[in-house]
Scaffold this active site. Structure first.
Site, PDB file in Angstrom:
ATOM      1  N   CYS A  20      44.259  71.275   3.953  1.00 39.95           N
ATOM      2  CA  CYS A  20      43.343  71.070   5.092  1.00 39.95           C
ATOM      3  C   CYS A  20      41.929  71.535   4.782  1.00 39.95           C
ATOM      4  CB  CYS A  20      43.861  71.801   6.322  1.00 39.95           C
ATOM      5  SG  CYS A  20      45.474  71.214   6.796  1.00 39.95           S
ATOM      6  N   HIS A  49      38.243  71.475  11.572  1.00 36.72           N
ATOM      7  CA  HIS A  49      39.406  70.715  11.071  1.00 36.72           C
ATOM      8  C   HIS A  49      40.300  70.312  12.238  1.00 36.72           C
ATOM      9  CE1 HIS A  49      42.940  69.477   9.021  1.00 36.72           C
ATOM     10  NE2 HIS A  49      43.638  70.551   9.371  1.00 36.72           N
ATOM     11  N   ASN A  62      46.447  64.852  12.751  1.00 32.64           N
ATOM     12  CA  ASN A  62      45.946  65.681  11.655  1.00 32.64           C
ATOM     13  C   ASN A  62      45.996  64.868  10.357  1.00 32.64           C
ATOM     14  OD1 ASN A  62      45.495  67.589   9.671  1.00 32.64           O
ATOM     15  ND2 ASN A  62      46.940  69.088  10.477  1.00 32.64           N
TER      16      ASN A  62
HETATM   17  O1  UT7 Z   1      46.559  71.458   9.423  1.00 33.62           O
HETATM   18  C1  UT7 Z   1      47.357  72.510   8.993  1.00 33.62           C
HETATM   19  C2  UT7 Z   1      47.290  73.624   9.931  1.00 33.62           C
HETATM   20  N1  UT7 Z   1      48.266  73.435  10.985  1.00 33.62           N
HETATM   21  C3  UT7 Z   1      48.028  73.902  12.173  1.00 33.62           C
HETATM   22  O2  UT7 Z   1      46.967  74.453  12.393  1.00 33.62           O
HETATM   23  C4  UT7 Z   1      49.119  73.829  13.220  1.00 33.62           C
HETATM   24  C5  UT7 Z   1      49.211  75.129  13.973  1.00 33.62           C
HETATM   25  N2  UT7 Z   1      50.279  75.185  14.975  1.00 33.62           N
HETATM   26  C6  UT7 Z   1      50.337  74.378  16.053  1.00 33.62           C
HETATM   27  O3  UT7 Z   1      49.492  73.515  16.210  1.00 33.62           O
HETATM   28  C7  UT7 Z   1      51.430  74.611  17.088  1.00 33.62           C
HETATM   29  O4  UT7 Z   1      52.096  75.811  16.775  1.00 33.62           O
HETATM   30  C8  UT7 Z   1      52.452  73.437  17.155  1.00 33.62           C
HETATM   31  C9  UT7 Z   1      51.805  72.207  17.775  1.00 33.62           C
HETATM   32  C10 UT7 Z   1      52.969  73.111  15.762  1.00 33.62           C
HETATM   33  C11 UT7 Z   1      53.638  73.841  18.025  1.00 33.62           C
HETATM   34  O5  UT7 Z   1      53.199  74.235  19.309  1.00 33.62           O
HETATM   35  P1  UT7 Z   1      53.880  75.486  20.051  1.00 33.62           P
HETATM   36  O6  UT7 Z   1      53.277  75.596  21.386  1.00 33.62           O
HETATM   37  O7  UT7 Z   1      53.753  76.656  19.109  1.00 33.62           O
HETATM   38  O8  UT7 Z   1      55.366  75.005  20.249  1.00 33.62           O
HETATM   39  P2  UT7 Z   1      56.717  75.635  19.685  1.00 33.62           P
HETATM   40  O9  UT7 Z   1      56.826  75.423  18.224  1.00 33.62           O
HETATM   41  O10 UT7 Z   1      56.829  77.033  20.183  1.00 33.62           O
HETATM   42  O11 UT7 Z   1      57.816  74.762  20.405  1.00 33.62           O
HETATM   43  C12 UT7 Z   1      58.033  74.862  21.817  1.00 33.62           C
HETATM   44  C13 UT7 Z   1      59.227  74.012  22.212  1.00 33.62           C
HETATM   45  C14 UT7 Z   1      60.467  74.295  21.394  1.00 33.62           C
HETATM   46  O12 UT7 Z   1      61.582  74.176  22.274  1.00 33.62           O
HETATM   47  P3  UT7 Z   1      62.286  75.520  22.849  1.00 33.62           P
HETATM   48  O13 UT7 Z   1      62.737  76.281  21.648  1.00 33.62           O
HETATM   49  O14 UT7 Z   1      61.213  76.221  23.643  1.00 33.62           O
HETATM   50  O15 UT7 Z   1      63.388  74.952  23.691  1.00 33.62           O
HETATM   51  C15 UT7 Z   1      60.505  73.141  20.400  1.00 33.62           C
HETATM   52  O16 UT7 Z   1      61.819  72.826  20.005  1.00 33.62           O
HETATM   53  O17 UT7 Z   1      58.912  72.626  21.995  1.00 33.62           O
HETATM   54  C16 UT7 Z   1      59.940  72.014  21.227  1.00 33.62           C
HETATM   55  N3  UT7 Z   1      59.340  70.964  20.398  1.00 33.62           N
HETATM   56  C17 UT7 Z   1      59.185  69.694  20.826  1.00 33.62           C
HETATM   57  N4  UT7 Z   1      59.530  69.073  21.970  1.00 33.62           N
HETATM   58  C18 UT7 Z   1      59.214  67.765  22.098  1.00 33.62           C
HETATM   59  C19 UT7 Z   1      58.805  71.083  19.154  1.00 33.62           C
HETATM   60  N5  UT7 Z   1      58.308  69.897  18.759  1.00 33.62           N
HETATM   61  C20 UT7 Z   1      58.519  69.004  19.775  1.00 33.62           C
HETATM   62  C21 UT7 Z   1      58.232  67.645  19.962  1.00 33.62           C
HETATM   63  N6  UT7 Z   1      58.591  67.061  21.130  1.00 33.62           N
HETATM   64  N7  UT7 Z   1      57.580  66.913  19.034  1.00 33.62           N
END
Ligand code: UT7
Length: 351
Positions: free
Chosen positions: A112, A278, A308
């Site tokens: 990135c 980014h 992204n």
């Molecule tokens: O470019 C490289 C650098 N990358 C980044 O900067 C990314 C940084 N991180 C992020 O952008 C965020 O952490 C994410 C978008 C990846 C995730 O967001 P979050 O608010 O941290 O969500 P989470 O991982 O805590 O997931 C919350 C819930 C989970 O369910 P439970 O365990 O609460 O029941 C996941 O299983 O959302 C669920 N989940 C989804 N649900 C529907 C995860 N992915 C999905 C999905 N659709 N695509």
């Protein structure tokens, strides 16, 4: 002399895929993706179309925009984490495709932060006096990471077949990452021009102790052979991401890096006309904007349309801001990025 961007271009693949379309393949929803990431749609390459192909589209446009011919370019820097092949890199492939002279090409793999590292390298090469015009490309084709091998025809509208429950369950395993990424390319031509314009300051950082939070171990030259069917089946050929850890680093370290370049250049953060962040997550972009105390209109975004695109997000955003007249001569623009490595940093640029 300043290192000045004199031409820009983008290369976008043909398939526009909405969140709704992805929800036909896995358990996800438009609402989840929009709320958590800000993404509404992304582009996917045609099967067989690689990051070099998209880079060639972007680079051709950037050359034309700068009013240059291929023989005017002295060096190429190509940043990608999704090269066509492990070897050679995309640099020589792009050099041949564009019919550039036998100039040196550098392949960067800072993920990135690839474009940001490319800006630094271009600046150093230009300021050395040994190069006068550099083509810097950031391009990615992430779609081969996606595990829905049997779902592509459905997704890109070539087949009415609904995927099976087993395929859906399989695709859902990686939904936390797959919905975030898209394919695309951006390119800039950088030339030496009068002092006081162009790149004013760059500050780059690496912290390898954070390498494990965003990594892909599935194809590894520590193994013999370096990739096996078992690794593919286990999903190890898809990047692993500790999303929350990366999120926290991003909203802390990018504002710090922007403040550092401003301090070194002797300008106040409030003097910045634009900050190009980014494009990994709209919540991160907004977090950086708030941490810098800037109004939202100074921190533009296009993640809604592309997701992204790793090394391509900054040059695509810069190109679009220029086209929309948001970047005008004399304006002060900061670039910042953070990603796998961890690599991060910022650059300050006078248009
Ligand atoms: O470019 C490289 C650098 N990358 C980044 O900067 C990314 C940084 N991180 C992020 O952008 C965020 O952490 C994410 C978008 C990846 C995730 O967001 P979050 O608010 O941290 O969500 P989470 O991982 O805590 O997931 C919350 C819930 C989970 O369910 P439970 O365990 O609460 O029941 C996941 O299983 O959302 C669920 N989940 C989804 N649900 C529907 C995860 N992915 C999905 C999905 N659709 N695509």
């Amino acid at each position: 002399m300043g290192s000045v961007i004199t031409g820009t271009g983008i290369g976008l693949p043909p398939h526009v895929v909405t969140n709704e379309a992805l929800s036909r393949l896995m358990d996800t929803s438009d609402e989840w993706i929009r709320v958590r990431s800000g993404i509404e749609e992304r582009r996917y390459a045609d099967p067989g179309q690689g990051s070099t192909d998209l880079g060639v589209l972007a680079a051709s446009q950037a050359l034309a925009d700068a009013g240059l011919r291929p023989e005017d370019i002295d060096a190429v820097i190509f940043a990608t984490m999704t090269p066509d092949y492990l070897l050679p890199g995309n640099g020589p492939l792009l050099q041949a495709a564009l019919g550039l002279p036998n100039i040196p090409t550098f392949d960067l793999r800072q993920q990135c932060s690839g474009f940001l590292y490319g800006l630094e390298l271009a600046d150093v090469l230009l300021q050395s006096g040994r190069y006068r015009r550099i083509l810097l490309v950031g391009a990615e084709v992430h779609s081969p990471f996606m595990p829905w091998h049997l779902g592509w025809d459905t997704l890109i509208g070539r087949s009415p077949r609904e995927i099976t429950d087993a395929e859906r369950a399989e695709n859902t395993l990686s939904r936390d990452r797959t919905v975030l990424f898209g394919d695309g390319a951006g390119a800039v031509v950088i030339e030496t021009r009068e002092e006081g314009t162009g790149l004013l300051k760059t500050r780059l950082f690496t912290d390898g102790t954070g390498a494990g939070v965003l990594t892909m171990t599935g194809a590894s030259f520590k193994r013999r052979p370096f990739v096996t069917p078992e690794q593919i089946a286990a999903g190890e050929t898809l990047p692993f991401m500790a999303g929350k850890d990366v999120f926290k680093s991003a909203v802390t370290l990018m504002p710090q890096a922007v403040r550092a370049v401003c301090a070194e250049a002797g300008v106040a953060v409030e003097e910045l006309d634009l900050v190009l962040v980014h494009q990994a997550n709209l919540r991160i972009i907004e977090g950086v904007q708030k941490a810098l105390g800037l109004p939202p209109e100074k921190v533009p975004h296009n993640i809604e349309r592309y997701g992204n695109t790793t090394a391509a997000t900054l040059p695509i955003l810069f190109h679009e801001c220029r086209e929309e007249g948001k970047i005008r001569p004399g304006m002060l623009v900061a670039f910042t990025a953070l990603g796998s490595g961890l690599h991060w940093g910022a650059a300050l640029y006078r248009a």
